[in-house]
Scaffold this active site. Structure first.
Site, PDB file in Angstrom:
ATOM      1  N   GLY A  13       0.896  -1.196  -0.032  1.00 20.73           N
ATOM      2  CA  GLY A  13       0.164  -0.131   0.041  1.00 20.73           C
ATOM      3  C   GLY A  13       0.971   1.288   0.078  1.00 20.73           C
ATOM      4  O   GLY A  13       0.613   2.186   0.641  1.00 20.73           O
ATOM      5  N   ARG A  16       0.140   5.849  -1.490  1.00 21.20           N
ATOM      6  CA  ARG A  16      -0.646   7.048  -0.759  1.00 21.20           C
ATOM      7  C   ARG A  16      -0.475   7.000   0.936  1.00 21.20           C
ATOM      8  O   ARG A  16      -0.143   5.943   1.227  1.00 21.20           O
ATOM      9  CB  ARG A  16      -1.984   7.220  -1.323  1.00 21.20           C
ATOM     10  CG  ARG A  16      -3.079   5.905  -0.796  1.00 21.20           C
ATOM     11  CD  ARG A  16      -4.484   6.520  -0.950  1.00 21.20           C
ATOM     12  NE  ARG A  16      -5.232   5.917   0.024  1.00 21.20           N
ATOM     13  CZ  ARG A  16      -6.263   4.875  -0.414  1.00 21.20           C
ATOM     14  NH1 ARG A  16      -6.518   4.734  -1.507  1.00 21.20           N
ATOM     15  NH2 ARG A  16      -7.119   4.355   0.613  1.00 21.20           N
ATOM     16  N   TYR A 156     -11.630  -3.109  13.682  1.00 14.01           N
ATOM     17  CA  TYR A 156     -10.386  -2.645  13.360  1.00 14.01           C
ATOM     18  C   TYR A 156      -9.210  -2.632  14.299  1.00 14.01           C
ATOM     19  O   TYR A 156      -8.096  -2.936  14.070  1.00 14.01           O
ATOM     20  CB  TYR A 156     -10.448  -0.986  12.805  1.00 14.01           C
ATOM     21  CG  TYR A 156      -9.177  -0.326  12.554  1.00 14.01           C
ATOM     22  CD1 TYR A 156      -8.562  -0.379  11.327  1.00 14.01           C
ATOM     23  CD2 TYR A 156      -8.691   0.671  13.391  1.00 14.01           C
ATOM     24  CE1 TYR A 156      -7.507   0.275  11.041  1.00 14.01           C
ATOM     25  CE2 TYR A 156      -7.582   1.303  13.083  1.00 14.01           C
ATOM     26  CZ  TYR A 156      -6.946   1.078  11.697  1.00 14.01           C
ATOM     27  OH  TYR A 156      -6.016   1.940  11.542  1.00 14.01           O
ATOM     28  N   ALA A 158      -9.228  -4.797  16.631  1.00 12.46           N
ATOM     29  CA  ALA A 158      -8.789  -6.154  16.992  1.00 12.46           C
ATOM     30  C   ALA A 158      -7.894  -6.591  16.058  1.00 12.46           C
ATOM     31  O   ALA A 158      -6.882  -7.305  16.393  1.00 12.46           O
ATOM     32  CB  ALA A 158     -10.122  -7.208  16.680  1.00 12.46           C
ATOM     33  N   LYS A 160      -5.657  -4.571  14.548  1.00  7.96           N
ATOM     34  CA  LYS A 160      -4.191  -3.809  15.153  1.00  7.96           C
ATOM     35  C   LYS A 160      -3.411  -4.356  16.276  1.00  7.96           C
ATOM     36  O   LYS A 160      -2.443  -4.039  16.152  1.00  7.96           O
ATOM     37  CB  LYS A 160      -4.666  -2.060  15.099  1.00  7.96           C
ATOM     38  CG  LYS A 160      -5.048  -1.748  13.629  1.00  7.96           C
ATOM     39  CD  LYS A 160      -3.764  -1.749  12.735  1.00  7.96           C
ATOM     40  CE  LYS A 160      -4.088  -1.538  11.198  1.00  7.96           C
ATOM     41  NZ  LYS A 160      -2.976  -1.312  10.190  1.00  7.96           N
TER      42      LYS A 160
END
Ligand code: NAD
Length: 249
Positions: A13, A16, A156, A158, A160
């Site tokens: 990724g 950006r 989210y 969880a 991370k």
């Protein structure tokens, strides 16, 4: 200090937001950067062009990290083509926010497929190359909410928190091969991911940040670049917080 000349880095990724800033920071330190993208080929090409315009080396590599087979093949192929892979920044991630009473199974599945499974298999492919070379640097992007939790972000958060478990497990598994594995946990950084946050929520969040401002992607990338450097050789299994003081201790 912190030069990365001659090294090859892959940033998932990487076209950006925080990923782009990482691609640019690693290239500025001398690494050849493989900028992974999933849909935004144009964005990735722009990132490569921006790096090249400053005299750096980069190329765009398209694959979806949720596609395990494709991810493993693409990373193996890129490492073969360049003869090495020294650095992996597992940055690609998605956020899908919802109160748990409204959360859908497919949202949780999607979050884990990208943020956890995708990061694990990208790391697996990189480690295969790094353990043979007996050197390597892996940096995962976790998040402050993986440590603190956040209302509306159960899924989210969880993923991370899971990334921190992955970081520490791999740090132990590959320390003997001189591969260090760390995480950077950003706080509230201005990117496409955070533009959807409402004004009220943003104001409340700013009140809880001692530095009283949001962070910039470049400030996260600087921490990532440090952990990728030779100078960070005795740091592994750690979490470097870049959050303006929002979470300490
Ligand atoms: P962003 O949405 O701007 O960028 C995410 C990147 O990941 C994009 O380039 C996207 O194309 C890529 N990506 C998403 N799914 C992918 C897939 N399946 N395969 C390959 N690439 C994929 O977000 P950002 O704010 O730059 O976030 C980068 C990382 O930092 C994420 O892991 C995010 O969870 C983490 N993070 C961000 C913040 C913040 O405040 N912005 C805070 C803490 C952690």
């Amino acid at each position: 200090m912190f030069r990365l000349d001659g090294k090859v880095a892959l940033v998932t990724g990487g076209s950006r937001g925080i990923g782009r800033a990482c691609s640019e920071a690693l290239a500025a330190q001398g690494a050849t950067v493989l900028v992974n993208y999933v849909r935004g080929e144009e964005e990735a090409k722009k990132t490569v062009a921006a790096i090249e315009a400053k005299g750096g080396k980069a190329e765009a590599v398209g694959f979806d990290i949720a596609d395990v087979e494709r991810t493993e093949a693409a990373i193996a192929e890129a490492a073969k083509r360049h003869g090495r892979l020294d650095i992996l920044v597992a940055n690609a991630g998605i956020a899908i926010d919802n109160l748990v009473l409204r959360v859908k199974e497919e949202e949780i599945d999607k979050l884990f497929a990208v943020n956890v499974k995708g990061s694990i298999f990208a790391a697996k492919a990189a480690i295969k190359v790094m353990m043979r070379a007996k050197t390597g640097r892996i940096v995962f992007l976790s998040s402050i909410v993986g440590e603190m939790g956040n209302a509306g972000q159960t899924g989210y958060a969880a993923t991370k928190a899971a990334v921190l478990g992955v970081t520490k497990s791999l740090a132990r598994e590959y320390a003997s091969r001189n591969v260090t594995v760390n995480a950077v946990a950003p706080g509230f950084i201005d990117t496409d991911m955070t533009t959807q946050i409402s004004g009220d929520m943003k104001d409340a969040m700013l009140k809880s940040i001692p530095l009283a401002r949001t962070g910039r992607s470049e400030e996260v990338a600087a921490a990532v670049a440090f952990l990728c450097s030779d100078e960070a050789s005795y740091i592994t299994g750690d979490v470097l917080r870049v959050n303006g003081g929002m979470l300490m201790g």
